[in-house]
Design a protein around this motif. Sequence first.
Motif, PDB file in Angstrom:
ATOM      1  N   THR A  35       0.842  -1.185   0.000  1.00 58.19           N
ATOM      2  CA  THR A  35       0.000   0.000   0.000  1.00 58.19           C
ATOM      3  C   THR A  35       0.877   1.235   0.000  1.00 58.19           C
ATOM      4  O   THR A  35       2.056   1.164   0.289  1.00 58.19           O
ATOM      5  CB  THR A  35      -0.912   0.076   1.250  1.00 58.19           C
ATOM      6  N   ALA A  36       0.275   2.357  -0.294  1.00 57.71           N
ATOM      7  CA  ALA A  36       0.945   3.637  -0.164  1.00 57.71           C
ATOM      8  C   ALA A  36       0.055   4.506   0.708  1.00 57.71           C
ATOM      9  O   ALA A  36      -1.104   4.715   0.378  1.00 57.71           O
ATOM     10  CB  ALA A  36       1.152   4.269  -1.534  1.00 57.71           C
ATOM     11  N   SER A  37       0.550   4.973   1.821  1.00 53.81           N
ATOM     12  CA  SER A  37      -0.264   5.770   2.741  1.00 53.81           C
ATOM     13  C   SER A  37       0.265   7.190   2.783  1.00 53.81           C
ATOM     14  O   SER A  37       1.461   7.414   2.725  1.00 53.81           O
ATOM     15  CB  SER A  37      -0.226   5.177   4.151  1.00 53.81           C
ATOM     16  N   PHE A  38      -0.640   8.134   2.933  1.00 54.60           N
ATOM     17  CA  PHE A  38      -0.257   9.530   2.892  1.00 54.60           C
ATOM     18  C   PHE A  38      -1.008  10.327   3.946  1.00 54.60           C
ATOM     19  O   PHE A  38      -2.093   9.951   4.364  1.00 54.60           O
ATOM     20  CB  PHE A  38      -0.559  10.129   1.505  1.00 54.60           C
ATOM     21  N   ALA A  39      -0.440  11.460   4.328  1.00 53.73           N
ATOM     22  CA  ALA A  39      -1.103  12.356   5.274  1.00 53.73           C
ATOM     23  C   ALA A  39      -2.273  13.043   4.584  1.00 53.73           C
ATOM     24  O   ALA A  39      -2.418  13.009   3.380  1.00 53.73           O
ATOM     25  CB  ALA A  39      -0.103  13.393   5.774  1.00 53.73           C
ATOM     26  N   ASN A  40      -3.092  13.692   5.370  1.00 49.39           N
ATOM     27  CA  ASN A  40      -4.295  14.355   4.847  1.00 49.39           C
ATOM     28  C   ASN A  40      -3.966  15.442   3.842  1.00 49.39           C
ATOM     29  O   ASN A  40      -2.938  16.097   3.938  1.00 49.39           O
ATOM     30  CB  ASN A  40      -5.084  14.983   5.991  1.00 49.39           C
ATOM     31  N   CYS A  41      -4.852  15.637   2.902  1.00 46.79           N
ATOM     32  CA  CYS A  41      -4.719  16.704   1.925  1.00 46.79           C
ATOM     33  C   CYS A  41      -5.056  18.024   2.599  1.00 46.79           C
ATOM     34  O   CYS A  41      -5.994  18.114   3.372  1.00 46.79           O
ATOM     35  CB  CYS A  41      -5.667  16.471   0.751  1.00 46.79           C
ATOM     36  N   ALA A  42      -4.302  19.034   2.270  1.00 47.82           N
ATOM     37  CA  ALA A  42      -4.481  20.319   2.935  1.00 47.82           C
ATOM     38  C   ALA A  42      -5.708  21.072   2.454  1.00 47.82           C
ATOM     39  O   ALA A  42      -6.292  21.842   3.198  1.00 47.82           O
ATOM     40  CB  ALA A  42      -3.235  21.171   2.718  1.00 47.82           C
ATOM     41  N   ASP A  43      -6.125  20.872   1.194  1.00 46.30           N
ATOM     42  CA  ASP A  43      -7.158  21.735   0.643  1.00 46.30           C
ATOM     43  C   ASP A  43      -8.511  21.058   0.454  1.00 46.30           C
ATOM     44  O   ASP A  43      -9.379  21.631  -0.168  1.00 46.30           O
ATOM     45  CB  ASP A  43      -6.675  22.314  -0.693  1.00 46.30           C
ATOM     46  N   ALA A  44      -8.727  19.863   0.961  1.00 44.55           N
ATOM     47  CA  ALA A  44     -10.038  19.225   0.811  1.00 44.55           C
ATOM     48  C   ALA A  44     -10.429  18.506   2.095  1.00 44.55           C
ATOM     49  O   ALA A  44     -10.779  17.340   2.091  1.00 44.55           O
ATOM     50  CB  ALA A  44     -10.043  18.272  -0.365  1.00 44.55           C
ATOM     51  N   GLY A  45     -10.333  19.232   3.195  1.00 41.90           N
ATOM     52  CA  GLY A  45     -10.721  18.641   4.464  1.00 41.90           C
ATOM     53  C   GLY A  45      -9.836  17.472   4.815  1.00 41.90           C
ATOM     54  O   GLY A  45      -8.617  17.568   4.779  1.00 41.90           O
ATOM     55  N   ASP A  46     -10.456  16.341   5.104  1.00 43.19           N
ATOM     56  CA  ASP A  46      -9.705  15.169   5.544  1.00 43.19           C
ATOM     57  C   ASP A  46      -9.572  14.108   4.458  1.00 43.19           C
ATOM     58  O   ASP A  46      -9.354  12.942   4.756  1.00 43.19           O
ATOM     59  CB  ASP A  46     -10.359  14.578   6.795  1.00 43.19           C
ATOM     60  N   LEU A  47      -9.642  14.498   3.177  1.00 48.52           N
ATOM     61  CA  LEU A  47      -9.502  13.554   2.065  1.00 48.52           C
ATOM     62  C   LEU A  47      -8.068  13.032   2.006  1.00 48.52           C
ATOM     63  O   LEU A  47      -7.119  13.795   2.102  1.00 48.52           O
ATOM     64  CB  LEU A  47      -9.850  14.220   0.736  1.00 48.52           C
ATOM     65  N   THR A  48      -7.913  11.721   1.850  1.00 42.73           N
ATOM     66  CA  THR A  48      -6.594  11.097   1.756  1.00 42.73           C
ATOM     67  C   THR A  48      -6.591  10.055   0.649  1.00 42.73           C
ATOM     68  O   THR A  48      -7.590   9.392   0.422  1.00 42.73           O
ATOM     69  CB  THR A  48      -6.229  10.319   3.047  1.00 42.73           C
ATOM     70  N   VAL A  49      -5.462   9.918  -0.014  1.00 46.85           N
ATOM     71  CA  VAL A  49      -5.240   8.783  -0.890  1.00 46.85           C
ATOM     72  C   VAL A  49      -4.608   7.729   0.014  1.00 46.85           C
ATOM     73  O   VAL A  49      -3.470   7.861   0.445  1.00 46.85           O
ATOM     74  CB  VAL A  49      -4.315   9.123  -2.074  1.00 46.85           C
ATOM     75  N   VAL A  50      -5.370   6.696   0.324  1.00 49.39           N
ATOM     76  CA  VAL A  50      -4.946   5.681   1.280  1.00 49.39           C
ATOM     77  C   VAL A  50      -4.090   4.612   0.619  1.00 49.39           C
ATOM     78  O   VAL A  50      -3.149   4.099   1.210  1.00 49.39           O
ATOM     79  CB  VAL A  50      -6.182   5.026   1.947  1.00 49.39           C
ATOM     80  N   GLU A  51      -4.418   4.285  -0.633  1.00 55.35           N
ATOM     81  CA  GLU A  51      -3.729   3.195  -1.317  1.00 55.35           C
ATOM     82  C   GLU A  51      -3.691   3.498  -2.810  1.00 55.35           C
ATOM     83  O   GLU A  51      -4.651   4.035  -3.363  1.00 55.35           O
ATOM     84  CB  GLU A  51      -4.491   1.896  -1.057  1.00 55.35           C
ATOM     85  N   ALA A  52      -2.574   3.144  -3.437  1.00 59.18           N
ATOM     86  CA  ALA A  52      -2.415   3.329  -4.878  1.00 59.18           C
ATOM     87  C   ALA A  52      -1.635   2.139  -5.428  1.00 59.18           C
ATOM     88  O   ALA A  52      -0.605   1.768  -4.859  1.00 59.18           O
ATOM     89  CB  ALA A  52      -1.674   4.622  -5.170  1.00 59.18           C
ATOM     90  N   VAL A  53      -2.154   1.532  -6.511  1.00 62.67           N
ATOM     91  CA  VAL A  53      -1.565   0.299  -7.020  1.00 62.67           C
ATOM     92  C   VAL A  53      -1.560   0.307  -8.548  1.00 62.67           C
ATOM     93  O   VAL A  53      -2.569   0.612  -9.169  1.00 62.67           O
ATOM     94  CB  VAL A  53      -2.381  -0.938  -6.524  1.00 62.67           C
ATOM     95  N   TRP A  54      -0.412  -0.066  -9.144  1.00 60.70           N
ATOM     96  CA  TRP A  54      -0.343  -0.377 -10.570  1.00 60.70           C
ATOM     97  C   TRP A  54      -0.712  -1.849 -10.688  1.00 60.70           C
ATOM     98  O   TRP A  54      -0.131  -2.691  -9.996  1.00 60.70           O
ATOM     99  CB  TRP A  54       1.066  -0.164 -11.112  1.00 60.70           C
ATOM    100  N   THR A  55      -1.663  -2.187 -11.543  1.00 62.60           N
ATOM    101  CA  THR A  55      -2.158  -3.551 -11.624  1.00 62.60           C
ATOM    102  C   THR A  55      -2.488  -3.922 -13.059  1.00 62.60           C
ATOM    103  O   THR A  55      -2.588  -3.057 -13.936  1.00 62.60           O
ATOM    104  CB  THR A  55      -3.391  -3.722 -10.694  1.00 62.60           C
ATOM    105  N   SER A  56      -2.686  -5.221 -13.283  1.00 62.39           N
ATOM    106  CA  SER A  56      -3.011  -5.699 -14.625  1.00 62.39           C
ATOM    107  C   SER A  56      -4.506  -5.862 -14.841  1.00 62.39           C
ATOM    108  O   SER A  56      -4.953  -6.084 -15.962  1.00 62.39           O
ATOM    109  CB  SER A  56      -2.313  -7.038 -14.878  1.00 62.39           C
ATOM    110  N   SER A  57      -5.304  -5.754 -13.756  1.00 67.35           N
ATOM    111  CA  SER A  57      -6.758  -5.911 -13.895  1.00 67.35           C
ATOM    112  C   SER A  57      -7.465  -5.399 -12.647  1.00 67.35           C
ATOM    113  O   SER A  57      -6.839  -5.185 -11.603  1.00 67.35           O
ATOM    114  CB  SER A  57      -7.120  -7.392 -14.100  1.00 67.35           C
TER     115      SER A  57
END
Length: 167
Positions: free
Chosen positions: A11-33
């Motif tokens: 997984t890839a975890s990140f801190a909160n976005c500064a300009d959209a409240g508490d929106l976070t990208v919690v996970e990002a994956v390159w995949t084949s399907s």
Amino acid sequence: MRFATLLFLATASFANCADAGDLTVVEAVWTSSVADRQFGKRIEPNSPSRPLYFWTRLAGGQESLKALHKEGKLPIRHHWRASNVFGAHIEDQEPEQEGGKTLPAGNISDQGGLSALVKEGKNFTWRTWTHKKTVWGGTWTVTVQYADGSAVLCDGKPCSWSIKLGD
């Protein structure tokens, strides 16, 4: 612009976005399907895998949903960019989705009762993906963007991921 290369990470975890409240990208994956909204086999760098999918899981709550609506930031999109020995190529068209439809990636308010969920004080998670059927060797980068073209922020920097593919 900073690009973080996803290797073979769970997984890839990140801190909160500064300009959209508490929106976070919690996970990002390159995949084949993608099946049943879950990513399939992960793609490793320098692989010749085709097609190429980019799958993300966003999380937020009432503050992020309010901010996204108020600031006109929906829908959230994946912006694709490719570069190889011949130069850079920006993918201006919407990435493909199953059945040839374009992806309403961030249209979260009308899907699955999220507005009602956050009104109850609960958080939401939103899984979304885009893919390219025609992929060539080189570096592919996806930046998670708001409707106005500005990048979603992760730790104060644009949420961008790159992967280098073999020929």
